[in-house]
Design an enzyme around this catalytic site. Structure first.
Site, PDB file in Angstrom:
ATOM      1  N   PRO A   2     134.904  50.031 -18.775  1.00 13.35           N
ATOM      2  CA  PRO A   2     135.086  49.369 -17.486  1.00 13.35           C
ATOM      3  C   PRO A   2     136.128  48.262 -17.545  1.00 13.35           C
ATOM      4  CG  PRO A   2     132.811  49.176 -18.292  1.00 13.35           C
ATOM      5  CD  PRO A   2     133.615  49.736 -19.378  1.00 13.35           C
ATOM      6  N   GLU A   3     137.130  48.377 -16.684  1.00  9.44           N
ATOM      7  CA  GLU A   3     138.124  47.325 -16.489  1.00  9.44           C
ATOM      8  C   GLU A   3     137.930  46.806 -15.070  1.00  9.44           C
ATOM      9  OE1 GLU A   3     142.033  48.740 -17.646  1.00  9.44           O
ATOM     10  OE2 GLU A   3     141.173  50.195 -19.017  1.00  9.44           O
TER      11      GLU A   3
END
Length: 276
Positions: A2-3
């Site tokens: 996850p960014e």
DNA sequence: CGCATTTCCTGGAGGC
DNA sequence: TGCCTCCAGGAAATGC
């Protein structure tokens, strides 16, 4: 992994479904993924209600009664899911919160444990364990002049974009995508990038992130939305995870190399190495 | 200080 | 099928 777009997606999906809810039960399955305040998290949260749910860079914050806040960082394999209470617990579920008048519960799952949960109660500075480091500005808040100033150093541009203390929210996927969109080679020295390319790169960062949010993030292996569904932006990747496949702009095969200790995908034709 | 490299952790992929 | 090694990556820690 996850960014910013994945975290933003989760926050948007949780917000409205858990804001205002009162915590009925706290189940801690792994105490050692919780950092911050010394007092057990149960004592802080039981019977308390969730205020605002917000994102800062790749972090998710639940506001409780001030000064209490809970910060989630998903690391690379972390998930924050809101699922029906009767659903079976996944392995590596470390924390669950149930709510009054709700058939859904929140679950923090993180097999690789690069992520964590921070309980902040104002005594954080004196607490022990992993700390939440300082963050640079949000990419969306950057203006060209400020961005150009950040780039005045010798670091490789990709390493710079990955450094959360300089710009906060980009990870390996969106760095590569933005560099390709801007036509900048990942090993370019930041300070040697032309002014035009600098402006193009900032625009590429913002537009890539906006597009990724619109498609609910990229699911390669671990990332899932709040309800467990995958995102779809991976289908629109132009370079990431596409070694040997044709560039979507010029058909040249995408190459891969190590930059800043990370796999980096780029098009050798669209992103030439420019000599100073 | 700046910059580069190593470390943590697990599941999945690939070799034999 | 089973056992082994290797690899992925966010960000702190360590090295120079």
């Amino acid at each position: 992994m996850p960014e910013l777009p994945e975290v933003e997606t989760i926050v948007r999906e949780l917000r409205g479904r858990i804001e205002g809810k009162t915590v009925q039960h706290v189940q801690v399955l792994r105490r050692d993924v919780i950092y911050g305040a010394d007092v057990p998290i149960e004592e802080h949260l039981l019977g308390r209600s969730i205020g605002k749910v917000t994102r800062r860079a790749k972090r998710i914050t639940f506001d409780f009664k001030p000064p209490t806040r809970v910060v989630f960082h998903l690391g690379m394999s972390g998930r924050l899911n809101l699922v029906p209470c009767e659903e079976e617990l996944k392995t590596h579920t470390h924390l669950t919160l149930t709510f009054e008048k709700s058939r859904h519960e929140l679950r923090f799952v993180d097999p690789r444990r690069f992520g964590g949960v921070w309980l902040l109660d104002g005594t954080y500075e004196s607490s022990t364990g992993r700390s939440l480091g300082p963050l640079g500005p949000e990419p969306f808040d950057l203006i060209p002049a400020k961005f150009a100033l950040l780039l005045q150093r010798q670091k490789q541009i990709k390493a710079l974009l990955l450094d959360q203390t300089l710009i906060a929210g980009l990870g390996n996927i969106y760095c590569d995508e933005a560099l390709h969109a801007a036509g900048v080679h990942p090993t370019s020295r930041a300070g040697e990038i032309e002014a035009d390319d600098t402006r193009r790169l900032l625009r590429a960062i913002k537009s890539t992130l906006h597009r990724a949010i619109r498609h609910r993030g990229s699911t390669l292996v671990d990332y899932r939305r709040a309800n467990g569904d995958p995102g779809s932006f991976q289908r629109l990747h132009r370079v990431y995870n596409r070694e040997g496949q044709p560039c979507k702009r010029c058909r040249t095969p995408i190459e891969r190399m190590q930059v800043a200790g990370r796999s980096s995908y780029f098009c050798p034709a669209c992103q030439p190495v420019r000599d100073a």
